[in-house]
Design a protein around this motif. Structure first.
Motif, PDB file in Angstrom:
ATOM      1  N   ARG A  71       0.825  -1.210   0.000  1.00  0.00           N
ATOM      2  CA  ARG A  71       0.000   0.000   0.000  1.00  0.00           C
ATOM      3  C   ARG A  71       0.859   1.260   0.000  1.00  0.00           C
ATOM      4  N   TRP A  72       1.995   1.227   0.708  1.00  0.00           N
ATOM      5  CA  TRP A  72       2.852   2.411   0.812  1.00  0.00           C
ATOM      6  C   TRP A  72       3.650   2.667  -0.477  1.00  0.00           C
ATOM      7  N   THR A  73       3.917   1.605  -1.234  1.00  0.00           N
ATOM      8  CA  THR A  73       4.715   1.769  -2.452  1.00  0.00           C
ATOM      9  C   THR A  73       3.829   2.288  -3.581  1.00  0.00           C
ATOM     10  N   PRO A  74       4.174   3.412  -4.197  1.00  0.00           N
ATOM     11  CA  PRO A  74       3.352   3.936  -5.303  1.00  0.00           C
ATOM     12  C   PRO A  74       3.242   2.927  -6.442  1.00  0.00           C
ATOM     13  N   LYS A  75       2.070   2.860  -7.037  1.00  0.00           N
ATOM     14  CA  LYS A  75       1.842   1.907  -8.129  1.00  0.00           C
ATOM     15  C   LYS A  75       2.426   2.405  -9.446  1.00  0.00           C
ATOM     16  N   ASN A  76       2.433   3.708  -9.646  1.00  0.00           N
ATOM     17  CA  ASN A  76       2.949   4.275 -10.888  1.00  0.00           C
ATOM     18  C   ASN A  76       4.475   4.297 -10.856  1.00  0.00           C
ATOM     19  N   PRO A  77       5.138   3.620 -11.817  1.00  0.00           N
ATOM     20  CA  PRO A  77       6.615   3.601 -11.811  1.00  0.00           C
ATOM     21  C   PRO A  77       7.242   4.992 -11.869  1.00  0.00           C
ATOM     22  N   LEU A  78       6.570   5.939 -12.554  1.00  0.00           N
ATOM     23  CA  LEU A  78       7.117   7.294 -12.652  1.00  0.00           C
ATOM     24  C   LEU A  78       7.170   7.983 -11.291  1.00  0.00           C
ATOM     25  N   ILE A  79       6.333   7.537 -10.355  1.00  0.00           N
ATOM     26  CA  ILE A  79       6.361   8.067  -8.988  1.00  0.00           C
ATOM     27  C   ILE A  79       7.177   7.160  -8.078  1.00  0.00           C
ATOM     28  N   ALA A  80       7.062   5.835  -8.287  1.00  0.00           N
ATOM     29  CA  ALA A  80       7.716   4.865  -7.409  1.00  0.00           C
ATOM     30  C   ALA A  80       9.235   4.954  -7.469  1.00  0.00           C
ATOM     31  N   MET A  96       7.370  -5.285  -1.988  1.00  0.00           N
ATOM     32  CA  MET A  96       7.872  -4.152  -2.758  1.00  0.00           C
ATOM     33  C   MET A  96       8.354  -4.634  -4.119  1.00  0.00           C
ATOM     34  N   PRO A  97       7.983  -3.948  -5.221  1.00  0.00           N
ATOM     35  CA  PRO A  97       8.484  -4.353  -6.543  1.00  0.00           C
ATOM     36  C   PRO A  97      10.011  -4.357  -6.586  1.00  0.00           C
ATOM     37  N   VAL A  98      10.572  -5.289  -7.342  1.00  0.00           N
ATOM     38  CA  VAL A  98      12.020  -5.445  -7.384  1.00  0.00           C
ATOM     39  C   VAL A  98      12.694  -4.169  -7.869  1.00  0.00           C
ATOM     40  N   TYR A  99      12.129  -3.532  -8.893  1.00  0.00           N
ATOM     41  CA  TYR A  99      12.782  -2.345  -9.450  1.00  0.00           C
ATOM     42  C   TYR A  99      12.818  -1.202  -8.437  1.00  0.00           C
ATOM     43  N   VAL A 100      11.809  -1.100  -7.583  1.00  0.00           N
ATOM     44  CA  VAL A 100      11.805  -0.080  -6.528  1.00  0.00           C
ATOM     45  C   VAL A 100      12.867  -0.407  -5.482  1.00  0.00           C
TER      46      VAL A 100
END
Length: 332
Positions: free
Chosen positions: A82-91, A121-125
């Motif tokens: 929930r805390w990690t932004p879904k949009n990669p441009l923001i994340a 958390m997504p790996v790229y983040v």
């Protein structure tokens, strides 16, 4: 088969580490009946450097494993998602700024990132945080300013290039990564730990248990990395560095190589970089202070304990190329 793969490094490294530690921690000589080893000045230098690297890194590793254990015990998977932004441009920019909010060095950040990825958390983040966190934080910025009092712009250059490298790498991971890069044992580890947590009566006990397990998991790689780094530092010729320091590309490559080999803590590497200021260009010094905290020898071993080898190899190649390109071509 997987179990043996997970414990292969322990089987190979721990006996070697035990013997070398026994030799280094003795006073001047080691006498095994008819065998007698006299400690040469270089061996004593290796001993001193090894212990200094280890003593410098261990407090930060402890900080990292306790923070990781706190996340494991008190932070639920859905909260991380929930805390990690879904949009990669923001994340991606969000992950780059996490280091400023949670200042940790490269020794401590590997277990934290592993825990966050396991939590959702997504790996790229996580990779952006892994690369940016040890450089873009107030402690490192203050140390860099103290090391270069006559060149305050070094703080800006170091932070800016670190952010560019981390964000670019995260974007590439987002675009090209096709499967989970975590090792099979690490992926199953969180399920095993969750089952143990259900049987654990106190959350404080769970924090200490996870911290101890993680410390011994990461500690063996830290010890081996510190040992190899100390040996290379003592036996590497400084005259060669002076000879290559005047050529732009070679000076950058040399300083990035030193950053990898020296395995310095990101809070201290600026002072080492400042000692080369009369020999190397500003760009190569920035390359040293950006590449070293992101990728060094001991950190590579810790990464290999968490991620698959092909992913780590590609990550190192990408970070190396980006740091070299940005420090060579950006005006400073």
């Amino acid at each position: 088969m997987v179990k043996w793969r997970n414990y292969l490094l322990e089987i190979l490294f721990l006996p070697i580490i035990a013997v070398v530690l026994a030799i280094f921690l003795m006073d001047k000589t080691v006498d095994f009946s008819s065998f007698h080893l006299a400690a040469s000045p270089r061996l004593l230098d290796v001993k001193t450097l090894f212990l200094s690297i280890l003593l410098e890194a261990i407090p930060f590793v402890l900080l990292g494993v306790f923070f990781s254990a706190f996340i494991q015990t008190f932070v639920r998977d859905e909260q991380v998602r929930r805390w990690t932004p879904k949009n990669p441009l923001i994340a991606i920019p969000f992950a780059a700024l996490l280091g400023f909010l949670f200042p940790v060095c490269e020794c401590a950040i590997v277990p934290i990132v592993r825990r966050l990825i396991l939590k959702g958390m997504p790996v790229y983040v996580g990779i952006v945080f892994l690369l940016a966190g040890p450089v873009i934080n107030p402690v490192v910025m203050a140390a860099t300013y103290m090391a270069f009092p006559a060149q305050p712009d070094m703080v800006l250059h170091r932070s800016l290039i670190a952010a560019l490298v981390a964000v670019s790498t995260g974007a590439l991971v987002k675009i090209f990564l096709k499967r989970n890069p975590l090792k099979w044992g690490a992926e199953l580890g969180i399920e095993h730990e969750a089952r143990h947590d259900e049987a654990n009566r106190g959350k404080l006990g769970a924090v200490f248990r996870h911290a101890v397990d993680e410390f011994f998991d990461m500690g063996k790689y830290l010890i081996f990395g510190a040992l190899v780094s100390a040996v290379l530092q003592v036996y590497f010729s400084r005259e060669i560095l002076t000879a290559v320091g005047q050529t732009p590309v070679y000076s950058h490559l040399a300083m990035m190589g030193l950053g990898f080999v020296f395995s310095l803590c990101s809070e201290a590497d600026a002072f080492i970089a400042a000692s080369f200021a009369n020999t190397f260009s500003k760009g190569s010094l920035v390359a040293f202070m950006v590449f070293g905290p992101m990728i060094d020898f001991k950190n590579t071993l810790m990464l290999l304990s968490v991620f698959r080898f092909p992913f780590v190899a590609k990550l190192i190649a990408v970070v190396f190329t980006l740091v070299l390109a940005f420090t060579l071509f950006l005006p400073m």
